[in-house]
Design an enzyme around this catalytic site. Structure first.
Site: not given
Length: 304
Positions: A141, A209, A248, A250, A263, A269
């Site tokens: 995050s 977020y 997932r 990145d 990563e 999420g």
């Protein structure tokens, strides 16, 4: 089916976990399951006992515990199936330095990096050219992350990480566009392009977020050749880490079209603004459909 929904935990990403759990809870009930909510931060000593009463566990934890494989190891002892990666693969993926070693071993492009431990301390020598990102070696995050542009700011960035994690990953800054690629089952999902807010230097916590956070476009408006190349790299990374079910990754795409894998997340999420549900929706899967598919994959893995 009796499902335990495991969320909360004690990492700095606790609130993100709880936020996603609300929607997961609704979806599980919509699918006709009986749901028991379990927060390891409140009742950790009873996890093994409760897991033995359940037919499935849906994990929505971020950081430690959860992404480090601890919860998965206990569920394995209880004989309770769950979605996503097993204990060992989870730990490898959460540890950014360890996963980068594996990426490099499989000839996957990843930004140059160094690991700094408290043994080296805040006076550790910076071995990379500026600017660099300094981030917790285990975590997500974008919490605790700094973009360091001047050498004088490096010790303070390390202090920020050491306050929340035992080691810091220092990573070469690669300018470009951020793209993410999810895997569902063994198939890659459409890419998502992320454009941070104008007042942000990178895709930080608020961009991820907040309701007015980064712009996220799916499918990403890139050439088909770009999509296929990144999907192929993601499939390789998923397999190299030993992941199952879903994940997932990145990526950064430079202006000249080169790709770098940053990563891989084993428990992506699941909030209303999260990236994996958005990519699943692009292939026609509603949020509830996605939860059902993840459970199906988890149960299939248990039977293998």
């Amino acid at each position: 089916m009796h499902v335990i929904l495991i969320a909360g935990g004690w990492s700095d990403e606790r609130e993100v976990s709880l936020s996603g759990a609300k929607k997961i809870h609704e979806a599980l009930e919509e699918l006709g399951h009986t749901v028991t909510f379990f927060d390891p931060a409140e009742d950790f000593k009873n996890l093994l006992t409760i897991a033995r009463t359940a037919e499935f566990a849906f994990i929505n934890l971020h950081g430690t515990p959860g992404e480090d494989g601890l919860i998965q190891a206990i569920l394995d002892k209880a004989g309770c199936p769950y979605q996503g990666a097993g204990a060992a693969a989870s730990y490898l993926a959460l540890n950014k330095a360890a996963s980068k070693e594996i990426f490099e071993d499989r000839n996957l492009n990843t930004p140059n990096w160094q690991l700094v431990t408290p043994t080296q301390g805040r006076q550790a020598q910076l071995k990379l050219d500026l600017p660099v990102f300094v981030k917790p070696n285990k975590g997500g995050s974008s919490l605790g992350m700094s973009l360091v542009k001047e050498a004088k700011d490096f010790p303070a960035a390390l202090d920020k990480v050491f306050a929340m994690c035992q080691s810091a990953l220092v990573e070469e800054f690669i300018p470009g566009v951020e793209l993410t690629c999810g895997i569902l089952g063994e198939e890659p999902l459409p890419l998502v392009m992320i454009t941070p807010r104008d007042d942000s230097e990178f895709f930080d916590y608020e961009n991820k977020y907040a309701a007015d956070g980064a712009e996220e476009i799916c499918p990403a408006p890139v050439d088909d050749s770009v999509t296929k190349s990144i999907q192929a790299q993601m499939r390789t990374a998923h397999e190299a880490l030993g992941l199952t079910g879903y994940s997932r990754g990145d990526f950064i795409m430079t202006p000249d079209g080169e790709f770098y894998l940053l990563e891989v997340n084993t428990l992506p999420g699941m909030t209303p603004t999260s990236l994996l549900p958005r990519a699943a929706a692009a292939i026609g899967l509603s949020f509830t459909d996605l939860i059902a598919r993840l459970m199906e994959l988890g149960m299939a893995g248990k039977d293998q």
